[in-house]
Design a protein around this motif. Sequence first.
Motif, PDB file in Angstrom:
ATOM      1  N   LEU A  68       0.832  -1.191   0.000  1.00  0.00           N
ATOM      2  CA  LEU A  68       0.000   0.000   0.000  1.00  0.00           C
ATOM      3  C   LEU A  68       0.869   1.243   0.000  1.00  0.00           C
ATOM      4  O   LEU A  68       1.888   1.292   0.695  1.00  0.00           O
ATOM      5  N   ARG A  85      -1.945   5.642 -10.742  1.00  0.00           N
ATOM      6  CA  ARG A  85      -2.640   4.486 -10.174  1.00  0.00           C
ATOM      7  C   ARG A  85      -2.336   3.221 -10.994  1.00  0.00           C
ATOM      8  O   ARG A  85      -2.098   2.152 -10.446  1.00  0.00           O
ATOM      9  N   ARG A  89      -0.533  -0.134  -9.743  1.00  0.00           N
ATOM     10  CA  ARG A  89      -1.281  -1.386  -9.856  1.00  0.00           C
ATOM     11  C   ARG A  89      -0.411  -2.462 -10.510  1.00  0.00           C
ATOM     12  O   ARG A  89      -0.404  -3.612 -10.078  1.00  0.00           O
ATOM     13  N   THR A  94      -1.389  -0.822  -3.917  1.00  0.00           N
ATOM     14  CA  THR A  94      -2.646  -0.093  -3.863  1.00  0.00           C
ATOM     15  C   THR A  94      -2.361   1.349  -3.453  1.00  0.00           C
ATOM     16  O   THR A  94      -1.573   1.583  -2.533  1.00  0.00           O
ATOM     17  N   GLU A  96      -3.738   4.906  -1.913  1.00  0.00           N
ATOM     18  CA  GLU A  96      -4.772   5.573  -1.120  1.00  0.00           C
ATOM     19  C   GLU A  96      -4.404   7.045  -1.012  1.00  0.00           C
ATOM     20  O   GLU A  96      -3.324   7.386  -0.526  1.00  0.00           O
TER      21      GLU A  96
END
Length: 125
Positions: A68, A85, A89, A94, A96
């Motif tokens: 993350l 993003r 990926r 991930t 945030e």
Amino acid sequence: MEMRRQHFPGRAPIDAYGNGGFRFADMSHRGSILVLPSGIYGWEPAEPPRVSSEDLGRLFEEDPAPELLLLGTGEDLVPQGPELRQALRELGVTLELMSTGAAARTYNVLLAEARVVAAALLAVE
């Protein structure tokens, strides 16, 4: 006088943020930081508050990659482009998005849980 890039070789919670910098590991740093499993680095994206995959180059070198990335975009949440993003990926990371304060607090919680997490935190005044 030789200027070296700032680097703290380890994981540490973020003790404070504001006034244009951060406190961690009994030290202070003026400016933005990139917090990775391999350490905490002084960091400045080319066009803040927008961040590109090139700005996060060191993250793409982490082995293993964090699960993350918390991206603290300053005092306000700033949407990022879809290419960032997508690049994350493909790496299995991930993304945030949140304010810098929320990202620093969330990072500390996840660090305490021994999660493999990274944070890119833009400094706030």
